[in-house]
Design a protein around this motif. Structure first.
Motif, PDB file in Angstrom:
ATOM      1  N   LYS A 174     -45.612   4.966-101.879  1.00 56.37           N
ATOM      2  CA  LYS A 174     -44.792   4.343-102.531  1.00 56.37           C
ATOM      3  C   LYS A 174     -43.603   3.560-101.765  1.00 56.37           C
ATOM      4  O   LYS A 174     -43.512   3.927-100.723  1.00 56.37           O
ATOM      5  N   ASN A 175     -43.074   2.718-102.607  1.00 53.01           N
ATOM      6  CA  ASN A 175     -42.245   1.721-101.934  1.00 53.01           C
ATOM      7  C   ASN A 175     -42.446   0.961-100.418  1.00 53.01           C
ATOM      8  O   ASN A 175     -41.824   1.214 -99.485  1.00 53.01           O
ATOM      9  N   LEU A 176     -43.776   0.913-100.158  1.00 52.30           N
ATOM     10  CA  LEU A 176     -44.336   0.303 -99.069  1.00 52.30           C
ATOM     11  C   LEU A 176     -44.442  -1.217 -99.346  1.00 52.30           C
ATOM     12  O   LEU A 176     -44.974  -1.600-100.304  1.00 52.30           O
ATOM     13  N   TYR A 177     -44.246  -2.028 -98.309  1.00 54.91           N
ATOM     14  CA  TYR A 177     -44.467  -3.498 -98.407  1.00 54.91           C
ATOM     15  C   TYR A 177     -45.180  -3.801 -97.124  1.00 54.91           C
ATOM     16  O   TYR A 177     -44.926  -3.462 -95.871  1.00 54.91           O
ATOM     17  N   HIS A 178     -46.121  -4.893 -97.433  1.00 55.91           N
ATOM     18  CA  HIS A 178     -47.027  -5.131 -96.254  1.00 55.91           C
ATOM     19  C   HIS A 178     -46.805  -6.622 -96.087  1.00 55.91           C
ATOM     20  O   HIS A 178     -46.837  -7.550 -96.863  1.00 55.91           O
ATOM     21  N   ILE A 179     -46.394  -7.001 -94.708  1.00 51.93           N
ATOM     22  CA  ILE A 179     -46.489  -8.359 -94.184  1.00 51.93           C
ATOM     23  C   ILE A 179     -47.203  -8.732 -93.183  1.00 51.93           C
ATOM     24  O   ILE A 179     -47.580  -7.855 -92.120  1.00 51.93           O
ATOM     25  N   HIS A 180     -47.791  -9.757 -93.416  1.00 49.14           N
ATOM     26  CA  HIS A 180     -49.250 -10.064 -92.406  1.00 49.14           C
ATOM     27  C   HIS A 180     -49.253 -11.693 -92.268  1.00 49.14           C
ATOM     28  O   HIS A 180     -48.753 -12.358 -93.111  1.00 49.14           O
TER      29      HIS A 180
ATOM     30  N   ASN B 221     -49.634 -19.242 -91.076  1.00 48.35           N
ATOM     31  CA  ASN B 221     -49.914 -19.175 -89.568  1.00 48.35           C
ATOM     32  C   ASN B 221     -49.512 -18.216 -88.538  1.00 48.35           C
ATOM     33  O   ASN B 221     -49.373 -18.349 -87.580  1.00 48.35           O
ATOM     34  N   GLY B 222     -48.889 -17.314 -89.212  1.00 44.45           N
ATOM     35  CA  GLY B 222     -48.561 -16.142 -88.529  1.00 44.45           C
ATOM     36  C   GLY B 222     -49.445 -15.384 -87.688  1.00 44.45           C
ATOM     37  O   GLY B 222     -50.447 -15.385 -87.945  1.00 44.45           O
ATOM     38  N   THR B 223     -49.380 -15.214 -86.305  1.00 44.21           N
ATOM     39  CA  THR B 223     -50.162 -14.453 -85.472  1.00 44.21           C
ATOM     40  C   THR B 223     -49.870 -12.984 -85.168  1.00 44.21           C
ATOM     41  O   THR B 223     -48.762 -12.464 -85.954  1.00 44.21           O
TER      42      THR B 223
ATOM     43  N   GLN C   9     -42.344 -14.293 -83.024  1.00 50.56           N
ATOM     44  CA  GLN C   9     -42.524 -15.879 -83.042  1.00 50.56           C
ATOM     45  C   GLN C   9     -41.797 -16.267 -84.363  1.00 50.56           C
ATOM     46  O   GLN C   9     -41.352 -17.252 -84.424  1.00 50.56           O
ATOM     47  N   ASN C  10     -41.791 -15.538 -85.349  1.00 45.92           N
ATOM     48  CA  ASN C  10     -41.226 -16.105 -86.666  1.00 45.92           C
ATOM     49  C   ASN C  10     -40.160 -15.011 -87.334  1.00 45.92           C
ATOM     50  O   ASN C  10     -40.148 -14.559 -88.328  1.00 45.92           O
ATOM     51  N   ALA C  11     -39.293 -14.741 -86.147  1.00 43.94           N
ATOM     52  CA  ALA C  11     -38.439 -13.633 -86.353  1.00 43.94           C
ATOM     53  C   ALA C  11     -37.306 -14.063 -87.313  1.00 43.94           C
ATOM     54  O   ALA C  11     -36.683 -13.142 -88.066  1.00 43.94           O
ATOM     55  N   SER C  12     -37.121 -15.419 -87.684  1.00 45.68           N
ATOM     56  CA  SER C  12     -36.160 -15.602 -88.568  1.00 45.68           C
ATOM     57  C   SER C  12     -36.425 -15.288 -89.879  1.00 45.68           C
ATOM     58  O   SER C  12     -35.951 -14.844 -90.757  1.00 45.68           O
ATOM     59  N   GLU C  13     -37.760 -15.748 -90.359  1.00 48.36           N
ATOM     60  CA  GLU C  13     -38.488 -15.526 -91.801  1.00 48.36           C
ATOM     61  C   GLU C  13     -38.633 -14.253 -91.804  1.00 48.36           C
ATOM     62  O   GLU C  13     -38.373 -13.624 -92.808  1.00 48.36           O
ATOM     63  N   ILE C  14     -39.109 -13.211 -90.641  1.00 49.74           N
ATOM     64  CA  ILE C  14     -39.440 -11.812 -91.175  1.00 49.74           C
ATOM     65  C   ILE C  14     -38.087 -11.175 -91.188  1.00 49.74           C
ATOM     66  O   ILE C  14     -37.796  -9.941 -91.806  1.00 49.74           O
TER      67      ILE C  14
END
Length: 217
Positions: free
Chosen positions: A167-173, A193-195, A201-206
């Motif tokens: 529960k309460n888990l979010y997945h970012i890929h 285009n996330g690697t 590399q995408n620190a701001s968005e994440i």
């Protein structure tokens, strides 16, 4: 809010160095401990989680191999929020080649030292690093990784068994992850285009996603 960061296979807190999080989040980096011989991933995760202060509300973030550890911890302690980045949440979403290698126990045939001896060009390709800064960081991480731990961790990935989504888990890929991405997995958030190196590399968005998920939840 205490936020426990669990890094990827062999990596350390350097991979999270570009994230900028809300001032109300207290970041705690979890250091790897030595695995016992033939120790299952779930058992290792429980030992690793002893660092967590269970008397205070907490969240866990794991990237890559650390994401699998985060899942196992979430199954035991149910954090306020668990975020898995660049990692499968259930073992059925591991690439088929990995699952086959796990069933055949192929990792037992490979000497520990050879796992660190891969060509830098192939490392850069699979991790998706491009800039001189990124290549240097990846090279340092690989060089600093203990080969015995690396072999145990790869074996644990290949043989991981989990069909529970806590529960309460979010997945970012990332859509361009060449190591641990499955189109069948349906993450909560896809980084275009996330690697496999996208947390750097995408620190701001994440960072924005992490702040929203933790502060607003």
């Amino acid at each position: 809010m205490n936020l426990y960061f669990i890094s990827g296979l062999g990596a350390d807190k350097r991979i999270f160095s570009k994230l900028k999080l809300d001032k109300n989040i207290k970041v705690i980096h979890v250091d790897w401990i030595e695995p016992n011989k033939n120790e299952p991933l779930a058992h290792y995760a429980k030992r690793l989680s002893q660092i967590i202060n269970l008397s205070e509300r907490f969240c866990v973030i794991g990237i890559s191999f650390g994401g699998m550890i985060a899942v196992e911890i979430a199954k035991i302690y149910q954090p306020h929020v668990t975020i898995v980045i660049s990692s499968p949440v259930e073992s059925k979403y591991l690439p088929k080649m990995y699952r086959l290698a796990g069933r055949l126990k192929l990792i037992n045939l490979v000497p520990a030292w050879i796992l660190k001896a891969s060509n830098k060009i192939s490392q850069n390709y699979f991790f998706g690093v491009k800039s001189v800064e990124e290549k240097k960081l990846l090279s340092q991480i690989v060089a600093d990784t203990d080969p015995k731990f690396l072999k145990w961790a790869i074996g644990s990935i290949l043989s991981w068994k989990n069909n529970i989504r806590p529960k309460n888990l979010y997945h970012i890929h990332g859509t361009n992850d060449k190591i641990l991405y499955s189109k069948k997995a349906k993450p909560n958030f896809l980084i275009k285009n996330g690697t496999h190196f996208m947390v750097y590399q995408n620190a701001s968005e994440i960072s924005g996603l992490i702040n929203d998920l933790i502060i607003k939840s």
